[in-house]
Design an enzyme around this catalytic site. Structure first.
Site, PDB file in Angstrom:
ATOM      1  N   CYS A   1      14.183  61.467  31.486  1.00 36.97           N
ATOM      2  CA  CYS A   1      13.692  60.565  32.525  1.00 36.97           C
ATOM      3  C   CYS A   1      14.824  60.022  33.402  1.00 36.97           C
ATOM      4  CB  CYS A   1      12.957  59.406  31.869  1.00 36.97           C
ATOM      5  SG  CYS A   1      12.455  58.116  33.009  1.00 36.97           S
TER       6      CYS A   1
ATOM      7  N   SER B   1      12.767  49.999  35.818  1.00 34.21           N
ATOM      8  CA  SER B   1      14.172  50.418  35.780  1.00 34.21           C
ATOM      9  C   SER B   1      15.015  49.717  36.830  1.00 34.21           C
ATOM     10  CB  SER B   1      14.266  51.934  35.964  1.00 34.21           C
ATOM     11  OG  SER B   1      13.911  52.321  37.274  1.00 34.21           O
TER      12      SER B   1
ATOM     13  N   TYR C   1      10.122  64.464  43.323  1.00 33.54           N
ATOM     14  CA  TYR C   1       8.822  64.428  42.653  1.00 33.54           C
ATOM     15  C   TYR C   1       7.689  64.644  43.651  1.00 33.54           C
ATOM     16  CZ  TYR C   1      10.896  63.082  38.247  1.00 33.54           C
ATOM     17  OH  TYR C   1      11.626  63.099  37.088  1.00 33.54           O
TER      18      TYR C   1
END
Length: 357
Positions: free
Chosen positions: A92, A182, A228
């Site tokens: 990740c 994050s 992505y």
């Protein structure tokens, strides 16, 4: 010899026999192809929409953008070594942000301990993250990350949201979730007020905060999330826009790094922390798997390549395992790679990064 039209047909070898041999009994190849394509595309789009939510025009819409806020460490939490723990997954990139910040600030394994999660969607009850026997859950010996979320949810209800990593928790008194965003975790750890190693400069000093936020914004949209958007979209126009954005972003980074060592000048900042996870995965994963390989870092973005090596040397070996990440992407994101075949390369050695990733 006999003319070509009189020669007997070439028969398949024994090694190629088997299967339904549909063309021997279906009169129309066109019908077979159209039916197969329709069925496969329908199933693929259904699976992909579950994995990656889509807009009406086939663009990937991230359900929880990893943007972050101007988060500060909770004032009621004293910094006690070993009290705080981060759950991180190797594949990740959002988890990688956090591990980079921990390494650069001298906090990794001291002030904040970590668990490397196992990426196994068949074993995990929700979300894909579970625990390997070699790195068990320190809080309650959970089987997967969902159990941790459930245990730390106030009241008697189970956790209802997405089970994501990174996850930063307070282990004391039964545990408490500090953050699973994050961007917020990196901002907390990198702040000037957060105690770190004596020789570790803050990653987001107040005088650079506005500039850092500006770079973070385009880095995220064009590069971090851009790959992505290219990989998870379901329509051609959405792909072309995302792929173009990725290389516009990398070209922008290349222009900055051609004249200075780091994105904001002579000092490593949070902006470098956010770009590194995508850069180090780019040639080995995203270029081929997410269809972004029109240009690659090792051949087309030399300044980004030099900066990436410098950053990897700063964070130290063992922080990220490229081979393991490649296995995870190619094996677990099965709607994008149904056969689960992991390409032979490029490996860390192919990329000139052996010993660093």
């Amino acid at each position: 010899g006999p003319s070509a039209r009189c020669r007997p047909p070439v028969m398949a070898s024994d090694g190629s026999r088997g299967g339904l041999r549909l063309l021997e009994w279906i009169p129309s190849q066109k019908l077979l192809v159209k039916t197969g394509r329709f069925t496969w595309n329908t199933l693929w789009k259904t699976m992909l929409s579950e994995l990656a939510p889509q807009s009406a025009d086939g663009a990937y819409v991230r359900p929880a953008p990893q943007l972050g806020t101007d988060a500060a460490w909770p004032a009621d939490l004293p910094l006690e070594p070993g009290r705080y723990h981060a759950y991180l997954g190797n594949a990740c990139p959002w988890c990688h942000r956090v591990s980079i910040a921990l390494a650069l600030r001298g906090l990794l394994g001291t002030t904040i301990t970590t668990t490397r999660l196992d990426d196994n969607p068949e074993k995990a009850s929700r979300g894909g993250w579970c625990f390997a026997d070699s790195d068990p859950d320190p809080l309650l010996g959970a089987a997967d990350l969902r159990e941790v979320y459930n245990a730390l949810t106030p009241g008697d209800e189970d956790y209802k949201g997405r089970v994501t990593a990174p996850l930063l928790v307070d282990l004391k008194d039964g545990g408490r979730i500090i953050s699973n965003e994050s961007g917020d975790i990196v901002r907390m750890l990198g702040g000037a007020a957060f105690p770190a190693a004596a020789d570790a400069a803050p990653l987001c000093p107040p005088e650079l905060r506005q500039q850092i936020d500006e770079v973070n914004a385009w880095t995220y949209e064009l590069v971090n999330n851009g790959v992505y958007r290219a990989g998870f979209c379901t329509k051609q126009a959405a792909y072309e826009e995302a792929e173009r954005d990725v290389h516009d972003g990398l070209a922008r980074a290349e222009a900055l790094l051609a004249s200075q060592p780091y994105l904001l000048g002579d000092t490593v900042t949070e902006a470098d922390v956010r770009l590194l996870p995508t850069a180090v995965r780019f040639d080995g994963v995203y270029a081929s798997f997410f269809r972004c390989g029109r240009r690659q870092i090792r051949s087309d973005y030399p300044a980004v390549g030099r900066w990436m090596r410098d950053m990897l040397e700063r964070t130290g070996p063992g922080l990220f395992d490229l081979a393991d990440a490649r296995r995870s992407y190619y094996s677990n994101l099965f709607p994008l790679n149904p056969g689960g075949i992991v390409p032979a390369g490029p490996s860390a050695a192919d990329l000139g990064l052996e010993g660093l990733v």
